[in-house]
Design an enzyme around this catalytic site. Structure first.
Site, PDB file in Angstrom:
ATOM      1  CG  HIS A 285      -2.181  -1.028   0.987  1.00  0.00           C
ATOM      2  ND1 HIS A 285      -2.152  -2.213   1.370  1.00  0.00           N
ATOM      3  CD2 HIS A 285      -3.571  -0.701   0.809  1.00  0.00           C
ATOM      4  CE1 HIS A 285      -3.291  -2.966   1.067  1.00  0.00           C
ATOM      5  NE2 HIS A 285      -4.037  -1.800   0.872  1.00  0.00           N
TER       6      HIS A 285
ATOM      7  CD  GLU B 189     -14.553  -1.328   2.474  1.00  0.00           C
ATOM      8  OE1 GLU B 189     -14.324  -2.001   1.748  1.00  0.00           O
ATOM      9  OE2 GLU B 189     -13.632  -0.428   2.724  1.00  0.00           O
TER      10      GLU B 189
ATOM     11  CD  GLU C 186     -12.508  -5.773   2.363  1.00  0.00           C
ATOM     12  OE1 GLU C 186     -12.733  -5.448   3.363  1.00  0.00           O
ATOM     13  OE2 GLU C 186     -11.624  -5.020   1.881  1.00  0.00           O
TER      14      GLU C 186
ATOM     15  N   GLY D 264      -0.553  -2.744  -5.278  1.00  0.00           N
ATOM     16  CA  GLY D 264      -1.986  -3.633  -5.082  1.00  0.00           C
ATOM     17  C   GLY D 264      -3.004  -2.961  -4.789  1.00  0.00           C
ATOM     18  CG  HIS D 265      -6.007  -0.341  -2.458  1.00  0.00           C
ATOM     19  ND1 HIS D 265      -6.815   0.590  -3.283  1.00  0.00           N
ATOM     20  CD2 HIS D 265      -6.822  -0.603  -1.454  1.00  0.00           C
ATOM     21  CE1 HIS D 265      -8.065   0.464  -2.544  1.00  0.00           C
ATOM     22  NE2 HIS D 265      -8.065  -0.114  -1.534  1.00  0.00           N
TER      23      HIS D 265
ATOM     24  CG  HIS E 118     -10.901  -4.782  -2.825  1.00  0.00           C
ATOM     25  ND1 HIS E 118     -10.808  -3.570  -2.735  1.00  0.00           N
ATOM     26  CD2 HIS E 118     -11.000  -5.386  -1.544  1.00  0.00           C
ATOM     27  CE1 HIS E 118     -10.909  -3.042  -1.463  1.00  0.00           C
ATOM     28  NE2 HIS E 118     -10.933  -4.331  -0.831  1.00  0.00           N
TER      29      HIS E 118
ATOM     30  CB  CYS F 191     -14.214   2.569   1.743  1.00  0.00           C
ATOM     31  SG  CYS F 191     -13.448   3.093   2.796  1.00  0.00           S
TER      32      CYS F 191
ATOM     33  CB  CYS G 104     -10.496   2.677   4.680  1.00  0.00           C
ATOM     34  SG  CYS G 104     -11.347   0.841   4.930  1.00  0.00           S
ATOM     35  CB  CYS G 105     -15.374   3.051   6.502  1.00  0.00           C
ATOM     36  SG  CYS G 105     -15.444   1.588   5.442  1.00  0.00           S
TER      37      CYS G 105
END
Lengths: 634, 634
Positions: A145, A325, A309, A196-197, A257, A327, A408-409
């Site tokens: 990340h 989610e 997710e 990866g994100h 995801h 997010c 995160c949310c």
């Protein structure tokens, strides 16, 4: 039609400033939310959520991880992405400053100092990698990340610069150095990796928009094109999870995801808009259309799998294990907003409206200090709330929690709420377009530079009357475009020329306005039954109840057994003093053994009575409860 | 009634030898499966699956991990529980010897030598802990799986001892030393811990049954009582996942990780039986009843959540994300078998039958070299099979894979298949009870020691005629008890005294038999519709088709769109040359956008035609396909 932003490097509080597109977004200095549903949430966000988030980040050591570049934090705590939460908080605080709410400049400066102290001399900045005793930089592209966190840093710095910090703000200096380091490392001649994100793409494009530095845009475009070629290591979630299974341009529907896929798609729209790549824009728009038609919950929530997710297959949308989610809701709004600005297509307004009222509004507790990570549409077993000081380890279901191991949310919703006024109104070729309805004051310039002003007054979403009053105009004609949602059958528009029926879609009122002149849009707010596509197995034989933009649910705080509920769909739902009610009975099943047989098990049936429903966003605010959005029909 | 096992330390091939209970299990030397459905699978198991498993374990380094006790393997590969796969393979090979199939003694001895070499001088044996450079023994009770692996070692050693190894077998010596070490370490005065994955309890009780060593039983009882007090560390899966959230005696339904919960329950039954703890026995039986009534798929599969491989809430049984792990099927049979032996309640026969024909038979490919980890009941998107040499990393859905990163399921099914003859027949107070129907030869002693013999001949499960022939008897009466399943409406029994209708349940034929005398049970095998409990939201408005013990499914290898399938439930399913057929049409939906609206979207409908179904256990054997068990009704 194309409205070019008058100054793409201008400082002005708004998250997205495309160089071109059908619509020009307004800044926080041009639109203020002054009351009503969202204003109350913005106030709670400022007064409670922002300090709550900072307090948890301090307590868990996430801010403490930002030690000097040569010394790793002793026993660094939290996952690899905790830096990003600090950045999202900085972004949210910046928008709060832009909103003119709580004065947070000193706190932003203090947090900026903490972050800046951890930056290496070459611009690299991440608290989990690269320092003595830590893993090497970029040694774990799958889960590290690092670029993800940098993307949030860039977005935070842009927010700060546009809400008072200006081009000389210290956080912006940190972000530029970090972005330069990313471009140096991953540029055309550098390491051919992707994170990866996805997220860095969004940050880079917006930093380009703010600074004019072209290499940031080029790097974002490179990341978008590089993704999908399976350069990430093999993992049991599959490349799909990481949006690395196929190139964006070959993708027909969002998958893997949910947040990763939505961030990537939003970044791809940014790249498409800035590079004039209309084919890429159309590709992402088609991905979104199919996702909306086949992989989205009634609430607008996305992502149906807990395990990873992720989006499920088409029409796999289980209510009782909905993931949805928070997010992903925020990310879907980010994507829809970019598509709206680029295309002017009013369908995206309904996307944003649905997600705002049924995901974002649901996410955060009344006190601003607890939140949902996932949004189930069916709570079968009442769950106790956690103590105020207890972090929740899992993400799924249950009551709102004060904090999560992965949190995160909350800062994600906080940054959206603080900047929410930006999503209400845009400038088009001939005037203003009203996208979302709220008590607001608007003062801006039209595409041709003429200064105009409006106020909006409404009891939305409880009441459907929206009154628009012109507060500033000149003596030449311009347009006010109002949106009539698909759900608003029987809407009427009242102007000085009288009352008329208006159908769903954009209603353009083009004329010479006078100061004080009012336009009134009356959207009927009758509750209605909604049926699902029959291919959604999880909700076959059920109806939902909606009213205006709100999804309703049956909630049982006491003994009511919602598993045995049957709603009489031949009697339309009605407004009551308590909210909305349907006719319902309860089928109490007989003795139990094997639950499958030649026919449905015999059951005793109660008489039909009136059952009160509550807006979905109000659920789980009265203690442990069971709940269901989809109601089995008789 | 209580049939006491004549010699609980006797060597004889059978997995479970309780000291008391309603029924005495027979050994592999007393019952042989000689042909038909399961015999074919036993042959494939021996010829293909066992060497396939050994080959993968060698290739992946799992057998190579068993280096000497003082030297850790260089770069040990695989998860903490790979030792257990080697043990389950040893167990399966032992039952194969007991079955009289392939001669495997030399291979067992070789593998025993490999395992024995890794045992420490104090009896500890695990390849991932305790050696130089490895983590300390029992330093990770949550995920270390040390006691779990030991449990499987014990079961393997018992199997080997009972199938020719005897009390002097080297593997048994290894197991006794390991068990002694466990008792020394975790005894009443030792570490008060439990393993994150139950299993040791089963191994300890069976080792007690084999050896008579009481401390093994006491230790198992201690582990059962110790569990549920949250001594394991906090984890985001919750204590529920580890069956450590509440004591077994206070549990009303199986919950958390399905295999963990089922192993623990089976171990608790073993403890209850051996200690005479009838309350514990009743508690576990009640847990199973509720689980069967509310948390079990039509196939008998258990565990509906992918995220944590766990039971969902009551009635949360989504078809398209069914987890239903193969190991949970094997574990549920283990539990049901123990409950059957203890109580004599024929309901457990139907449990075992359903899981055998619809989970176990489905798990393994025709060639014995590929298998399902999870068993979806609805495959929406056809998935390509993996190459033969590629290990699958994820567990969910998709085609059968040659191997998984976590490959517990294949050796688990293999050990069950090799020992399957043990589950067919038992001895009760007055004679023999036939539990499962297969071509078999039975030769045993009644409770009073008289020698009797039978053969069974049947085309089960395709054909419902079962012919039982007496091959040995004396001139005193005894009983043959046959089982008429719940699904067999209209069954008839034909004896020398004529033909008569028999209802579901146990049919006792008590008399003086003659050698050569036959009893014929005729179970009608008409296909039938099955409806789900209306509280199972995922399958509302659907029917399934069953025929005898088999669940059927619609499978589309080509273009057929099973998402738009509608079955006419007013026309009963029929037998055809191809199998079973229903009347069905396809509702092709119209244009797509938002999938929720005032009414179901309009769709074009095809004429009703005949649609062939296949047994669920046959699905995914003809290449990539879509499939559904639950069929939406018109």
């Amino acid at each position: 039609m194309t409205v070019t932003s008058p100054d793409s490097t201008a400082v002005g509080g708004r998250p997205v400033v495309p160089a071109r597109g059908a619509l020009r977004p307004l800044g926080q200095d041009e639109v203020r939310i002054t009351g009503g549903f969202w204003h109350a949430r913005q106030e709670v966000n400022a007064a409670a959520t922002l300090p709550h988030a900072r307090s948890w980040m301090d307590r868990l050591g996430w801010t403490g991880s930002f030690t000097g570049p040569d010394a790793a934090p002793v026993d660094r705590r939290g996952r690899e992405f905790t830096d990003s939460e600090v950045y999202k908080l900085l972004e949210a605080m910046s928008w709060e400053v832009g909103r003119g709410g709580v004065a947070l400049e000193a706190r932003i400066a203090e947090l900026t100092g903490i972050v800046a102290a951890a930056q290496a001399s070459d611009g690299y900045l991440h608290t989990a990698f690269g320092r003595p005793g830590q893993r090497d930089r970029y040694s774990d592209m799958l889960w590290g990340h690092e670029l993800y966190c940098t993307g949030h840093l860039l977005q935070a710095a842009v927010a700060r610069a546009r809400t008072g910090g200006g081009q000389a703000d210290p956080l912006l200096a940190v972000a530029r150095r970090a972005a330069d380091h990313v471009c140096d490392t991953f540029g055309p001649d550098g390491t051919p990796g992707v994170c990866g994100h996805p997220e860095i793409e969004l940050g880079l494009v917006e930093l380009f928009r703010l600074t004019g530095e072209r290499r940031y845009l080029d790097q974002a475009a490179l990341f978008v094109d590089r993704r999908g070629h399976r350069t990430l290591p093999r993992h049991h979630f599959g490349w799909t999870y990481f949006s690395d299974d196929q190139p964006v341009r070959q993708t027909t529907v969002l998958h893997g995801h949910a947040v990763r896929a939505l961030y990537l798609a939003a970044g791809a729209v940014d790249v498409a808009v800035e590079t004039g790549d209309d084919e890429l824009l159309r590709t992402v728009a088609a991905q979104f259309d199919r996702t909306w038609a086949r992989r989205t919950y009634l609430t607008g929530g996305m992502g149906s799998r807990h395990a990873d997710e992720s989006f499920g297959d088409d029409f796999v949308l289980p209510a009782d294990r909905a993931y949805s989610e928070t997010c992903a809701g925020v990310a879907a709004i980010m994507l829809a907003w970019r598509l709206l600005l680029a295309t002017g297509d009013g369908r995206y307004d309904e996307v944003i409206e649905r997600i705002l009222y049924n995901v974002v509004a649901t996410a955060i507790g009344d006190d601003g200090r607890s939140f949902f990570y996932a949004h189930t549409l069916h709570q079968r077993t009442a769950a106790e709330a956690l103590p105020d000081d207890e972090e929740q380890l899992g993400f799924g279901g249950g009551p709102r929690a004060p904090w999560f191991e992965v949190s995160c949310c909350l800062p994600n919703a906080a940054r959206l709420l603080a900047a929410l006024s930006c999503y209400l109104v845009t400038v088009d070729d001939t005037g203003l377009r009203l996208h979302q309805y709220a008590d607001a004051e608007i003062s801006t310039c039209l595409a041709d530079g003429r200064e105009v002003g409006l106020t909006m007054r409404t009891g939305f979403p409880d009441d459907g009357v929206v009154t628009v009053r012109v507060t500033k105009t000149d003596d030449r004609p311009w347009s006010i475009t109002l949106r009539v949602p698909q759900w608003a059958e029987g809407a009427e528009l009242v102007t000085t020329y009288g009352r008329r029926h208006v159908s769903a879609g954009d209603i353009v009122v083009y004329r010479k306005f006078a100061v004080g002149e009012e336009i009134r849009l009356e959207l009927p707010m009758r509750p209605r039954f909604t049926a699902p596509d029959p291919r959604i197995d999880a909700t076959r034989g059920c109806v939902a109840v909606e009213r205006g933009p709100l999804v309703y649910c049956a909630e049982a705080v006491g003994d009511l057994d919602l598993d045995s509920l049957r709603v009489d769909e031949s009697v339309p739902p009605v407004d009551t003093a308590a909210g909305v009610a349907v006719r319902a009975r309860f089928d109490v099943p007989g003795a139990e053994s094997w639950p499958y047989g030649r026919a449905e098990p015999r059951s005793a049936t109660t008489p039909t009575t009136s059952l009160d429903l509550v807006p979905y966003h109000r659920w789980a605010r009265r203690g442990p409860s069971t709940m269901r959005v989809w109601l089995p029909a008789t």
